[in-house]
Write a protein that holds these residues in place. Structure first.
Motif, PDB file in Angstrom:
ATOM      1  N   GLY A  81     -28.222  42.413 -25.372  1.00 19.31           N
ATOM      2  CA  GLY A  81     -27.790  42.757 -26.723  1.00 19.31           C
ATOM      3  C   GLY A  81     -28.079  41.648 -27.717  1.00 19.31           C
ATOM      4  O   GLY A  81     -28.511  41.899 -28.850  1.00 19.31           O
ATOM      5  N   PHE A  82     -27.876  40.389 -27.303  1.00 17.77           N
ATOM      6  CA  PHE A  82     -28.176  39.256 -28.173  1.00 17.77           C
ATOM      7  C   PHE A  82     -29.684  39.083 -28.341  1.00 17.77           C
ATOM      8  O   PHE A  82     -30.147  38.658 -29.401  1.00 17.77           O
ATOM      9  N   ASP A  83     -30.437  39.413 -27.306  1.00 17.54           N
ATOM     10  CA  ASP A  83     -31.887  39.284 -27.380  1.00 17.54           C
ATOM     11  C   ASP A  83     -32.480  40.243 -28.416  1.00 17.54           C
ATOM     12  O   ASP A  83     -33.513  39.958 -29.024  1.00 17.54           O
ATOM     13  N   LEU A  84     -31.823  41.392 -28.608  1.00 21.21           N
ATOM     14  CA  LEU A  84     -32.297  42.401 -29.565  1.00 21.21           C
ATOM     15  C   LEU A  84     -31.547  42.333 -30.894  1.00 21.21           C
ATOM     16  O   LEU A  84     -31.626  43.255 -31.698  1.00 21.21           O
ATOM     17  N   PHE A  85     -30.827  41.240 -31.108  1.00 18.31           N
ATOM     18  CA  PHE A  85     -29.936  41.157 -32.259  1.00 18.31           C
ATOM     19  C   PHE A  85     -30.671  41.202 -33.597  1.00 18.31           C
ATOM     20  O   PHE A  85     -30.134  41.674 -34.599  1.00 18.31           O
ATOM     21  N   GLY A  86     -31.898  40.707 -33.632  1.00 21.17           N
ATOM     22  CA  GLY A  86     -32.654  40.685 -34.880  1.00 21.17           C
ATOM     23  C   GLY A  86     -32.785  42.057 -35.518  1.00 21.17           C
ATOM     24  O   GLY A  86     -32.722  42.196 -36.749  1.00 21.17           O
ATOM     25  N   LYS A  87     -32.930  43.088 -34.695  1.00 23.25           N
ATOM     26  CA  LYS A  87     -33.054  44.455 -35.219  1.00 23.25           C
ATOM     27  C   LYS A  87     -31.758  44.895 -35.903  1.00 23.25           C
ATOM     28  O   LYS A  87     -31.784  45.552 -36.948  1.00 23.25           O
ATOM     29  N   LEU A  88     -30.618  44.523 -35.322  1.00 27.46           N
ATOM     30  CA  LEU A  88     -29.335  44.875 -35.930  1.00 27.46           C
ATOM     31  C   LEU A  88     -29.155  44.208 -37.297  1.00 27.46           C
ATOM     32  O   LEU A  88     -28.577  44.793 -38.213  1.00 27.46           O
ATOM     33  N   ILE A  89     -29.651  42.995 -37.436  1.00 26.50           N
ATOM     34  CA  ILE A  89     -29.550  42.288 -38.713  1.00 26.50           C
ATOM     35  C   ILE A  89     -30.442  42.957 -39.757  1.00 26.50           C
ATOM     36  O   ILE A  89     -30.031  43.180 -40.901  1.00 26.50           O
ATOM     37  N   ARG A  90     -31.665  43.291 -39.361  1.00 23.05           N
ATOM     38  CA  ARG A  90     -32.625  43.842 -40.312  1.00 23.05           C
ATOM     39  C   ARG A  90     -32.216  45.209 -40.849  1.00 23.05           C
ATOM     40  O   ARG A  90     -32.391  45.506 -42.022  1.00 23.05           O
ATOM     41  N   ASP A  91     -31.672  46.057 -39.955  1.00 28.62           N
ATOM     42  CA  ASP A  91     -31.328  47.414 -40.414  1.00 28.62           C
ATOM     43  C   ASP A  91     -29.854  47.567 -40.803  1.00 28.62           C
ATOM     44  O   ASP A  91     -29.392  48.670 -41.110  1.00 28.62           O
ATOM     45  N   GLY A  92     -29.114  46.461 -40.809  1.00 28.14           N
ATOM     46  CA  GLY A  92     -27.714  46.514 -41.220  1.00 28.14           C
ATOM     47  C   GLY A  92     -26.780  47.047 -40.151  1.00 28.14           C
ATOM     48  O   GLY A  92     -25.601  47.290 -40.430  1.00 28.14           O
ATOM     49  N   GLY A  93     -27.284  47.217 -38.924  1.00 27.99           N
ATOM     50  CA  GLY A  93     -26.455  47.758 -37.850  1.00 27.99           C
ATOM     51  C   GLY A  93     -25.309  46.861 -37.440  1.00 27.99           C
ATOM     52  O   GLY A  93     -24.329  47.322 -36.856  1.00 27.99           O
ATOM     53  N   PHE A  94     -25.421  45.569 -37.755  1.00 26.60           N
ATOM     54  CA  PHE A  94     -24.342  44.647 -37.390  1.00 26.60           C
ATOM     55  C   PHE A  94     -23.062  44.959 -38.164  1.00 26.60           C
ATOM     56  O   PHE A  94     -21.959  44.677 -37.681  1.00 26.60           O
ATOM     57  N   ASP A  95     -23.205  45.562 -39.363  1.00 27.38           N
ATOM     58  CA  ASP A  95     -22.017  45.949 -40.138  1.00 27.38           C
ATOM     59  C   ASP A  95     -21.138  46.906 -39.338  1.00 27.38           C
ATOM     60  O   ASP A  95     -19.908  46.855 -39.414  1.00 27.38           O
ATOM     61  N   ARG A  96     -21.779  47.790 -38.590  1.00 28.81           N
ATOM     62  CA  ARG A  96     -21.040  48.776 -37.797  1.00 28.81           C
ATOM     63  C   ARG A  96     -20.208  48.088 -36.721  1.00 28.81           C
ATOM     64  O   ARG A  96     -19.080  48.488 -36.442  1.00 28.81           O
TER      65      ARG A  96
END
Length: 266
Positions: A81-96
């Protein structure tokens, strides 16, 4: 539901999802096993040509190889999950993730438990077993302690490095591929005894990134070579704790990154 129960539920769901395509999973498993087997074949070829690497034999290097590869396989599976974290930052998924009443660390650790990493794990275990058998190392209590702490400390260190890589994404948005020097590059480095490297390189991977602490020092004691390289025996027994300290520091940095985060605006 407490954190452990929730994490196990995450893992259960991840297992079920990955086993929906059993043939694909089997092919990925074989691919991982074969890919890492080629790496060890290259090491075998080196020793077949030159017989020894300094004072080190193939069976002794195989002990380092097996330990670090089994540890990295587990760390890579856990921290996907941490390895793919960049995608969550770019698409705003980390807000969820922030809106949920659970730790973001727990949620990211539970994103995926990558089963295909079992290929590297099984191959590493095979090499480790061959090494212990060839060197005729008795599995005494002290040997088991050294091997277990080296393995756990290495897992903690590699997970910590991946977390640091993800933390930097709070500032850089894009994941920094240069950090792979410390993950995949660290695995390649720790497959060999650190005594073969230059002093500045040894210091870097001892005091800054404690890779030598979690793998090299305890395995010196397993091989009864600590005195030969002027390493106090007590250091070999306690040095793997450096991996857990590094993991703790990386989690502190993660919390700092979370406080800095202000979404992508997308």
């Amino acid at each position: 539901m407490n954190a452990l129960q929730l994490y196990l539920r995450y893992i259960s769901v991840s297992f079920q999802a990955q086993m929906q395509y059993k043939v694909s999973f089997l092919l990925q498993l074989i691919g991982q096993f074969g890919g890492t087997a080629i790496e060890f074949f290259a090491i075998w070829t080196l020793f077949n040509r030159f017989n020894q690497l300094g004072t080190w034999t193939l069976a002794e290097v195989a002990l380092f190889y097996g330990t670090v590869n089994t540890a990295f396989a587990c760390a890579d599976a856990i921290a996907r999950g941490f390895d793919l974290f960049g995608k969550l930052i770019r698409d705003g998924g980390f807000d969820r993730l922030l809106l949920r009443p659970r730790s973001t660390v727990l949620q990211l650790l539970g994103t995926e438990f990558t089963l295909k990493r079992m290929g590297r794990l099984l191959q590493g275990l095979a090499v480790l077993g061959w090494s212990l058998s060839t060197l005729q190392i008795p599995l005494s209590l002290s040997t088991v302690w050294l091997l277990l702490t080296a393995w756990l400390g290495s897992i903690a260190l590699f997970v910590g490095i991946v977390i640091v890589q993800a933390t930097l994404t709070f500032w850089t948005i894009e994941s920094l591929e240069i950090m792979n020097i410390l993950t995949y590059g660290g695995v390649e480095t720790a497959q060999y005894p650190f005594s073969i490297y230059r002093k500045w390189f040894q210091r870097f991977f001892t005091f800054l990134i404690p890779l030598a602490c979690v793998s090299y020092f305890p395995l010196l004691a397993v091989l009864n070579k600590a005195a030969e390289f002027s390493v106090p025996l007590w250091v070999c027994y306690v040095s793997p704790i450096a991996g857990f300290i590094f993991l703790g520091v990386s989690l502190k940095l993660w919390r700092i990154g979370e406080r800095y985060y202000c979404s992508t605006g997308s």
